[in-house]
Motif scaffolding. Structure first.
Motif, PDB file in Angstrom:
ATOM      1  N   ASP A   8       9.118  -3.705   6.815  1.00  0.00           N
ATOM      2  CA  ASP A   8       7.870  -3.883   7.561  1.00  0.00           C
ATOM      3  C   ASP A   8       7.973  -3.326   8.974  1.00  0.00           C
ATOM      4  O   ASP A   8       6.989  -2.835   9.531  1.00  0.00           O
ATOM      5  N   LEU A  31       7.163   0.285   8.852  1.00  0.00           N
ATOM      6  CA  LEU A  31       5.745   0.466   8.552  1.00  0.00           C
ATOM      7  C   LEU A  31       4.882   0.167   9.776  1.00  0.00           C
ATOM      8  O   LEU A  31       3.924   0.891  10.070  1.00  0.00           O
ATOM      9  N   LEU A  32       5.225  -0.892  10.501  1.00  0.00           N
ATOM     10  CA  LEU A  32       4.460  -1.247  11.698  1.00  0.00           C
ATOM     11  C   LEU A  32       4.556  -0.157  12.762  1.00  0.00           C
ATOM     12  O   LEU A  32       3.572   0.155  13.438  1.00  0.00           O
ATOM     13  N   ILE A  75       1.379  -1.523   3.780  1.00  0.00           N
ATOM     14  CA  ILE A  75       1.329  -2.897   4.294  1.00  0.00           C
ATOM     15  C   ILE A  75       0.229  -3.679   3.580  1.00  0.00           C
ATOM     16  O   ILE A  75       0.404  -4.845   3.202  1.00  0.00           O
ATOM     17  N   LYS A  87       1.231  -4.467   0.037  1.00  0.00           N
ATOM     18  CA  LYS A  87       2.401  -5.349   0.036  1.00  0.00           C
ATOM     19  C   LYS A  87       2.014  -6.814   0.241  1.00  0.00           C
ATOM     20  O   LYS A  87       2.636  -7.721  -0.323  1.00  0.00           O
ATOM     21  N   HIS A  88       0.975  -7.062   1.045  1.00  0.00           N
ATOM     22  CA  HIS A  88       0.664  -8.438   1.448  1.00  0.00           C
ATOM     23  C   HIS A  88      -0.713  -8.933   1.004  1.00  0.00           C
ATOM     24  O   HIS A  88      -0.979 -10.139   1.101  1.00  0.00           O
ATOM     25  N   ARG A 145      -3.931  -1.631  16.463  1.00  0.00           N
ATOM     26  CA  ARG A 145      -2.598  -1.054  16.260  1.00  0.00           C
ATOM     27  C   ARG A 145      -1.991  -0.481  17.536  1.00  0.00           C
ATOM     28  O   ARG A 145      -0.770  -0.457  17.692  1.00  0.00           O
ATOM     29  N   VAL A 150       5.869  -9.793   9.776  1.00  0.00           N
ATOM     30  CA  VAL A 150       4.533  -9.367   9.367  1.00  0.00           C
ATOM     31  C   VAL A 150       3.855 -10.419   8.490  1.00  0.00           C
ATOM     32  O   VAL A 150       2.681 -10.738   8.678  1.00  0.00           O
TER      33      VAL A 150
END
Length: 218
Positions: free
Chosen positions: A12, A15-16, A30, A33-34, A67, A76
């Motif tokens: 993560d 990715l962030l 992301i 994934k979540h 972002r 995350v």
């Protein structure tokens, strides 16, 4: 230059960093994934599948919009869960206001909600508040256990800690939640199945056996 190779196994943190650089592919990962876990969590709180998806999508929109200016995110899953919880809390508050307004417009007709429905709404609202008081890792371990029904071994693998570590985190979570939700727990002579005991995984027989003991000492 954006990285182009990502999948749900990508850390993560990477990715962030890519999302902060405006990489839409990292954002998609992301999201995938979540998203499902967050929808299940939202549904547990508000019991509306369509609205749960809407609220979770709003959270991801905010993640993308912020972002460039968002604060550092260490976890995350915990961060997004907290955002969803806040969205659900706001939604429930708006629902209560609408319900009160509707009731007033109906000449103050009495509320026909059953005792069980009122109990459920109050418990859910207090649960949202209680969860927000847990330390991030305690909350994450607890949510993996109660909302995703993962075993302690599976949670340990996800959080990269030992099974004993998971047990300790969940134990600390339960200690806090038992205090925060004590008004919803049954009296010692109650013989009905209690939904709060089921959620916290506290055997009802425990209360019968400790009729003369302090609940907080558990």
């Amino acid at each position: 230059m954006w990285r182009s190779s990502f999948d749900i196994s990508s850390p993560d943190s990477i990715l962030l960093e890519e999302i902060k650089n405006g990489n839409p592919k990292a954002f998609d990962v992301i999201f995938k994934k979540h998203y499902d876990n967050l929808c299940r969590f939202a549904f547990f709180l508000i019991h509306d599948a369509d609205m749960s998806q809407c609220l979770v999508q709003n959270v991801f929109i905010k993640l993308w919009e912020r972002r460039f200016v968002s604060e550092p995110i260490k976890n995350v899953a915990a961060y997004l869960t907290s955002m969803v919880k806040n969205q659900c809390s706001d939604y429930l508050k708006e629902q209560r206001i609408r319900d009160l307004t509707l009731q007033e417009n109906n000449n103050n007709e009495p509320d026909n909600s059953t005792e069980e429905e009122i109990f459920g709404r109050n418990f859910e609202e207090c649960l949202v508040i209680a969860l927000s008081k847990l330390p991030p890792r305690c909350r994450l371990a607890f949510e993996f256990s109660r909302f995703e029904n993962l075993t302690n071994k599976e949670i340990a693998e996800k959080m990269d800690i030992s099974v004993k570590g998971v047990e300790a985190l969940i134990g600390r979570s339960l200690k806090t939640l038992r205090v925060e939700l004590k008004e919803f727990l049954p009296s010692f002579d109650s013989r009905n199945i209690n939904p709060v005991l089921f959620f916290l995984r506290i055997p009802q027989r425990y209360f019968m056996a400790r009729k003369n003991s302090s609940f907080l000492s558990f």
